[in-house]
Design a protein around this motif. Structure first.
Motif, PDB file in Angstrom:
ATOM      1  N   PHE A 142      -2.368   2.558 -12.048  1.00  0.00           N
ATOM      2  CA  PHE A 142      -2.755   2.733 -11.051  1.00  0.00           C
ATOM      3  C   PHE A 142      -1.386   2.091  -9.700  1.00  0.00           C
ATOM      4  N   LEU A 197      -8.554   1.965  -4.143  1.00  0.00           N
ATOM      5  CA  LEU A 197      -8.683   3.532  -4.339  1.00  0.00           C
ATOM      6  C   LEU A 197      -9.145   3.573  -2.850  1.00  0.00           C
ATOM      7  N   ASP A 225     -10.697   6.967  -0.231  1.00  0.00           N
ATOM      8  CA  ASP A 225     -10.171   7.589   0.253  1.00  0.00           C
ATOM      9  C   ASP A 225     -11.396   7.749   1.783  1.00  0.00           C
ATOM     10  N   LEU A 258      -3.944   4.005  -2.110  1.00  0.00           N
ATOM     11  CA  LEU A 258      -3.641   2.681  -2.897  1.00  0.00           C
ATOM     12  C   LEU A 258      -3.619   1.260  -2.176  1.00  0.00           C
ATOM     13  N   ARG A 270     -14.639   3.813  -1.538  1.00  0.00           N
ATOM     14  CA  ARG A 270     -13.352   2.995  -1.558  1.00  0.00           C
ATOM     15  C   ARG A 270     -13.569   2.685  -3.474  1.00  0.00           C
ATOM     16  N   GLU A 318       0.605  -0.916   0.515  1.00  0.00           N
ATOM     17  CA  GLU A 318      -0.181   0.014  -0.226  1.00  0.00           C
ATOM     18  C   GLU A 318       0.489   1.295  -0.389  1.00  0.00           C
ATOM     19  N   PHE A 365      -5.126   9.982  -0.095  1.00  0.00           N
ATOM     20  CA  PHE A 365      -5.722   8.735  -0.454  1.00  0.00           C
ATOM     21  C   PHE A 365      -4.656   7.553  -0.548  1.00  0.00           C
TER      22      PHE A 365
END
Length: 171
Positions: free
Chosen positions: A148, A126, A128, A116, A134, A57, A114
């Motif tokens: 991403f 992803l 927030d 990931l 999500r 992550e 954010f």
């Protein structure tokens, strides 16, 4: 002044055209809304938001730069990871803009980054934490996943991360 047959024919064709365009616009708006509407802890429609263990992550910050560029920064180190130039990475640019817009609508600032995350089952999310949204990026297709995935720390690329591979959810 009387309408000619040609005028009536043109008027008769406008109504079905407007109806079709309205239906297409409505379908598009509903599709976008169903992907982004996770404000109440729910998942985007058609996604399989996972509870599998996180394999890799990164906390990210997105900042507008001069010339329309978007800078992508690692929250922990402050290092710029990537830059999205205007006209490039349109999917990523659109997702970021949509998430930031949701924050603005809710009156939330940029304090929280954010997140990931690559999960053990291969899903790339992803999230927030400020809004609770999500997004399962796999539900947008494998090409968009790789956009991403390159933002994850080294060693967590598409076919790495301990043998895990990223995928779009089935179905």
């Amino acid at each position: 002044m009387n309408a000619t047959p040609a005028d009536r024919r043109e008027t008769n064709l406008r109504l079905p055209l407007y109806a079709v365009l309205t239906a297409i616009g409505l379908a598009f708006a509903l599709a976008i809304d169903s992907r982004l509407d996770a404000r109440h802890g729910g998942a985007p429609a058609g996604s399989a938001v996972t509870d599998a263990a996180i394999v890799s992550e990164r906390a990210l910050r997105f900042e507008d730069l001069q010339g329309g560029d978007i800078g992508i920064f690692d929250d922990a180190s402050g290092e710029r990871i990537d830059t999205i130039a205007p006209g490039q990475d349109n999917f990523m640019r659109g997702m970021v803009r949509a998430l930031v817009r949701e924050r603005r609508k809710a009156g939330i600032g940029r304090e929280l980054p954010f997140h990931l995350s690559l999960h053990g089952d291969g899903h790339l999310l992803l999230a927030d934490p400020a809004t609770g949204e999500r997004l399962d990026l796999g539900s947008f297709g494998s090409e968009n996943i790789s956009d991403f995935a390159r933002l994850l720390p080294a060693g967590a690329a598409v076919n790495a991360a301990g043998g895990h591979s990223l995928h779009a959810p089935a179905g």
